[in-house]
Scaffold this motif. Structure first.
Motif, PDB file in Angstrom:
ATOM      1  N   ASP A  31       0.251  23.399 -36.511  1.00 36.46           N
ATOM      2  CA  ASP A  31       1.663  23.461 -36.116  1.00 36.46           C
ATOM      3  C   ASP A  31       1.756  23.203 -34.609  1.00 36.46           C
ATOM      4  OD1 ASP A  31       4.281  24.030 -35.737  1.00 36.46           O
ATOM      5  OD2 ASP A  31       4.271  25.902 -36.898  1.00 36.46           O
ATOM      6  N   ILE A  65       1.388  19.093 -37.602  1.00 33.09           N
ATOM      7  CA  ILE A  65       2.685  19.250 -38.275  1.00 33.09           C
ATOM      8  C   ILE A  65       3.752  18.923 -37.247  1.00 33.09           C
ATOM      9  CG2 ILE A  65       4.253  20.878 -39.400  1.00 33.09           C
ATOM     10  CD1 ILE A  65       1.764  22.527 -40.186  1.00 33.09           C
ATOM     11  N   THR A 112       9.561  21.174 -37.611  1.00 35.71           N
ATOM     12  CA  THR A 112       8.317  21.615 -38.258  1.00 35.71           C
ATOM     13  C   THR A 112       8.395  21.292 -39.744  1.00 35.71           C
ATOM     14  OG1 THR A 112       8.355  23.456 -36.727  1.00 35.71           O
ATOM     15  CG2 THR A 112       6.729  23.571 -38.481  1.00 35.71           C
ATOM     16  N   ASP A 113       7.660  20.243 -40.133  1.00 29.23           N
ATOM     17  CA  ASP A 113       7.687  19.817 -41.537  1.00 29.23           C
ATOM     18  C   ASP A 113       6.379  20.243 -42.217  1.00 29.23           C
ATOM     19  OD1 ASP A 113       7.973  18.548 -43.934  1.00 29.23           O
ATOM     20  OD2 ASP A 113       7.589  16.538 -43.142  1.00 29.23           O
ATOM     21  N   ILE A 114       6.338  21.512 -42.603  1.00 32.80           N
ATOM     22  CA  ILE A 114       5.111  22.039 -43.225  1.00 32.80           C
ATOM     23  C   ILE A 114       4.935  21.446 -44.617  1.00 32.80           C
ATOM     24  CG2 ILE A 114       3.920  24.137 -43.981  1.00 32.80           C
ATOM     25  CD1 ILE A 114       5.490  25.659 -41.837  1.00 32.80           C
ATOM     26  N   THR A 115       5.999  21.344 -45.371  1.00 37.62           N
ATOM     27  CA  THR A 115       5.914  20.842 -46.749  1.00 37.62           C
ATOM     28  C   THR A 115       5.382  19.412 -46.776  1.00 37.62           C
ATOM     29  OG1 THR A 115       7.828  22.200 -47.222  1.00 37.62           O
ATOM     30  CG2 THR A 115       7.213  20.613 -48.896  1.00 37.62           C
ATOM     31  N   SER A 139      -0.131  27.955 -38.695  1.00 37.93           N
ATOM     32  CA  SER A 139       1.301  27.889 -38.369  1.00 37.93           C
ATOM     33  C   SER A 139       1.940  29.266 -38.505  1.00 37.93           C
ATOM     34  CB  SER A 139       1.973  26.899 -39.330  1.00 37.93           C
ATOM     35  OG  SER A 139       3.361  27.010 -39.271  1.00 37.93           O
ATOM     36  N   GLU A 143       9.463  26.858 -41.336  1.00 34.93           N
ATOM     37  CA  GLU A 143       9.749  25.430 -41.525  1.00 34.93           C
ATOM     38  C   GLU A 143      11.114  25.103 -40.913  1.00 34.93           C
ATOM     39  OE1 GLU A 143       8.347  22.306 -44.664  1.00 34.93           O
ATOM     40  OE2 GLU A 143       9.676  23.768 -45.578  1.00 34.93           O
ATOM     41  N   ASP A 144      11.151  23.964 -40.233  1.00 31.91           N
ATOM     42  CA  ASP A 144      12.395  23.550 -39.582  1.00 31.91           C
ATOM     43  C   ASP A 144      12.505  22.034 -39.772  1.00 31.91           C
ATOM     44  OD1 ASP A 144      14.613  23.321 -38.054  1.00 31.91           O
ATOM     45  OD2 ASP A 144      13.566  23.537 -36.117  1.00 31.91           O
ATOM     46  N   LEU A 145      13.255  21.643 -40.793  1.00 30.29           N
ATOM     47  CA  LEU A 145      13.321  20.221 -41.153  1.00 30.29           C
ATOM     48  C   LEU A 145      14.467  19.521 -40.441  1.00 30.29           C
ATOM     49  CD1 LEU A 145      12.755  20.495 -44.999  1.00 30.29           C
ATOM     50  CD2 LEU A 145      11.148  19.601 -43.319  1.00 30.29           C
ATOM     51  N   ARG A 151      12.585  17.799 -48.852  1.00 37.33           N
ATOM     52  CA  ARG A 151      11.260  18.383 -49.104  1.00 37.33           C
ATOM     53  C   ARG A 151      11.294  19.355 -50.289  1.00 37.33           C
ATOM     54  NH1 ARG A 151       9.863  14.660 -46.759  1.00 37.33           N
ATOM     55  NH2 ARG A 151       8.736  14.503 -44.786  1.00 37.33           N
ATOM     56  N   TRP A 187       6.302  31.364 -49.285  1.00 37.57           N
ATOM     57  CA  TRP A 187       5.206  30.375 -49.344  1.00 37.57           C
ATOM     58  C   TRP A 187       4.203  30.722 -50.443  1.00 37.57           C
ATOM     59  CZ3 TRP A 187       4.805  25.651 -47.817  1.00 37.57           C
ATOM     60  CH2 TRP A 187       5.612  25.185 -46.771  1.00 37.57           C
TER      61      TRP A 187
END
Lengths: 211, 476
Positions: A31, A65, A112-115, A139, A143-145, A151, A187
């Motif tokens: 992250d 990420i 933050t695109d973890i997916t 991370s 998540e912050d898309l 996603r 998660w």
């Protein structure tokens, strides 16, 4: 004589059986958003530790990420270790140097695109077809898309170990810990529903359990 | 159960009635029951005895075979010993006594020289002095010539006497000196003769001691050929000792092979890869093991070709020229493999250092990465030395292996004999137990029938008593 023939036949049968994959595949997501970028020194330690645990035929990749992580471009360093011990050591040294250079010069990402990163990890490890597949997520799991990015996708994490590392508490988590616990739970549900196993390791002194 | 007790209105009477009926039935079936029990017991007894006898016969056959094997092995060993003793005698005779004629000539020449010198050294009596004649002349001078002239003559005589004496003494001293010189010259000859005779004596003593050893071995050989029990006993105990000693040495050799394996297994991964598997085992490990096995095989062939061991009669029976060629071929292969192992041992050290450096780098231990150590060559050289020497050391495994294989036959035979004896004894014991259990069952059968038996014995004729029948049956 008969015993020898039987032994030879058994040996031939076992040697002709399809080889079972025993190698390890590890994909680590870093992250780089906001203040979490400062934690990357710890991530470097984890990467070095992971490198020391991997051996011939194993695969290791480290990806960042950022805003849109479902991309090969986000892979910082990757290596599939060859069969020769001397070459493996060389690969590990180069890998460590690449990571070191990345950590020193990394820029903070706004989203933050973890997916997306997770999807990329699944795709990469499935392609490598390793025996065990481990995804490390370094991370805070927040998540912050960016607007417009979709996603909401089902994963197939059957046979995957997903380990969240160093899940730091945000300022808001301290005010309401339910947010932190809710994030972790969300998660965990997502991973386990997809058929994977979920673990959280926050104490980085206990990395022996990592692999 | 209630039904049985309800055949009369009174349960006690019913029970009594049942007892009487049962005892009567048992009494009337007594003879047949006794026969059946005895027949069953006897069948078991005879079968088990028969099985025991069969096992005993097998054990005897095995013991005979073991004895034959022992005697054959002993005979072969003695033949080898006697053959070796004869070889040694042959060597002694060829080396020390082959030049006996030269020795004899040297001795004769020495003796001839001594005789010659001795003859020349004989003490020669001095010549009678010339003044004796002068005295005789003086004695013949009578008074008529006067005494004055006599005095002059005597003076001349005295002078002549002194002169003659001096000459005689001079000659005598010269001849004595010559004699002494000759006698001095004889001393080295005596010493030479003494040394030669000592050497001959030693050779003869050595031959005599060898002949005593050969006599002893021949006597033992004759005992073995005659198949005497004492020889078998001695050979058997020797075989056990050889078995344990060779097993111990083989264990040491296995330790050596394990060290050898660990030296070459890691660098072997550089050659054949570190991940491929054959039958569940790493190919690198199998390759390392194969190299060690090939080395041991080459060692075996080398020992066979040198006729130190005799595991493969084909090799010992080869013509000498082929055998010597085989010695060189096996030695060359062994040397090459040892060199390969030394190289692999060097590679192992290089890999180890590389791995240590990488680990240190990954740990972030910069000080350790620069650690090269000025004495590192010692461990490298030691590993290379071990890698080179161990294959040759493993060559000598052939000797204990041969002893182990030969003694194993005897030891396995002895163990099998022991097991067969135990089985035979157990079968006999079981047979006898069945027999006496049968007798016990007969008596047990009669126990509830004591009242009718007693009545019969009391009223019947003595020879026809049930007890007598029972005793007769037991006796049979």
């Amino acid at each position: 004589m008969k015993i020898l023939i039987v032994f030879a036949a058994c040996l031939a049968i076992t040697s002709c059986a399809p080889p079972q994959q025993t190698n390890t595949g590890v994909y680590m997501l870093l992250d780089t958003s906001g203040t979490y970028r400062e934690e990357l020194q710890k991530a470097e330690q984890i990467i070095r530790y992971t490198l020391s645990r991997l051996d011939a035929a194993d695969t290791f990749a480290v990806a960042r990420i950022d805003t849109a992580s479902f991309s090969e471009k986000d892979i910082v360093a990757k290596a599939s270790f060859v069969d020769r011990p001397s070459a493996i050591n060389r690969q590990k040294r180069i890998f460590a140097e690449e990571i070191s250079a990345f950590v020193d010069g990394v820029q903070s990402s706004p989203y933050t695109d973890i997916t997306g990163g997770l999807l990329q990890a699944v795709e990469y490890l499935n392609e490598k077809n390793t025996g065990t597949k481990t995804i490390l997520i370094f991370s805070d799991l927040q998540e912050d898309l960016k607007e417009g990015y979709v996603r909401d996708i089902r994963f197939d994490l059957d046979g995957f170990d997903v380990i969240a590392l160093n899940v730091t508490k945000l300022r808001t988590d301290n005010i309401d810990p339910r947010e932190y616990l809710g994030r972790l739970g969300e998660w965990q549900t997502k991973v386990e529903k997809s058929g994977g196993s979920w673990r959280v390791i926050n104490d980085l002194d206990g990395l022996e359990k990592l692999l | 159960m209630d039904f049985l007790l309800n055949i009369t209105p009174w349960p006690a009477v019913s029970a009594l009635l049942w007892i009487v009926l049962t005892v009567s039935a048992l009494f009337f079936a007594r003879l047949s029951a006794h026969r059946a029990i005895r027949a069953a017991a006897n069948t078991l007894y005879v079968s088990l005895r028969f099985a025991s006898r069969a096992v005993m016969q097998t054990e005897e056959r095995l013991a005979r075979r073991n004895r034959d094997v022992l005697l054959a092995a002993g005979r072969e060993a003695k033949e080898r010993i006697v053959e070796r003793e004869f070889d040694r005698v042959n060597d002694t005779v060829r080396k020390d006594l082959a030049n006996y004629s030269a020795l004899h000539r040297a001795l004769s020449e020495s003796i001839a020289r001594i005789e010659d010198d001795h003859r020349q050294a004989v003490d020669v009596p001095p010549e009678p002095p010339g003044w004796v004649k002068a005295i005789e002349a003086v004695a013949k001078i009578d008074a008529r010539e006067g005494r004055v002239r006599v005095g002059n003559v005597l003076g001349d005589i005295h002078k002549s006497l002194v002169k003659a004496h001096q000459e005689a003494m001079h000659l005598y001293r010269a001849s004595s000196g010559k004699r002494h010189a000759l006698l001095r010259g004889m001393r080295p000859e005596w010493r030479r003769i003494q040394q030669t005779l000592d050497q001959v004596g030693k050779n003869v003593d050595s031959l005599l001691s060898r002949s005593v050893t050969i006599d002893r071995h021949m006597k033992e050989y004759e005992d073995i050929v005659r198949g005497q029990d004492r020889s078998v006993s001695v050979l058997s105990s020797s075989s056990l000792v050889y078995f344990f000693v060779s097993a111990l040495v083989l264990m040491v050799a296995v330790g050596g092979a394990t060290i050898n394996f660990s030296l070459i297994a890691r660098p072997m991964a550089e050659m054949v890869g570190g991940t491929s598997l054959i039958g569940g085992f790493r190919t690198a490990d199998i390759a390392a093991l194969v190299i060690i096995m090939v080395e041991i095989s080459m060692g075996l062939f080398l020992m066979e070709s040198l006729r130190i061991t005799r595991l493969f009669p084909v090799i010992s029976a080869l013509p000498d020229k082929t055998r010597v060629r085989m010695v060189w071929i096996t030695f060359s292969i062994l040397f090459l493999l040892a060199s390969v192992e030394a190289g692999l041992a060097f590679m192992r050290e290089v890999l180890l250092q590389d791995e240590l450096a990488t680990s240190a780098l990954l740990r972030g231990d910069d000080a350790a990465t620069g650690l090269t150590g000025q004495y590192l060559w010692i461990t490298t050289a030691s590993q290379m030395g071990m890698g080179f020497i161990l294959p040759f050391a493993l060559t000598f495994v052939a000797i204990p292996l041969e002893t182990f294989v030969h003694s194993l036959r005897t030891v396995v035979g002895l163990i099998a004999i022991g097991i067969l004896r135990i089985i035979s004894l157990s079968l006999r014991l079981l047979g006898n137990t069945c027999r006496y259990l049968g007798a016990f069952a007969v008596h047990l059968y009669d126990l509830p029938l004591f009242i009718p038996i007693w009545l019969t014995e009391r009223n019947g004729p003595p020879g026809n008593r049930p007890g007598a029948t029972c005793e007769r049956g037991l006796a049979s």
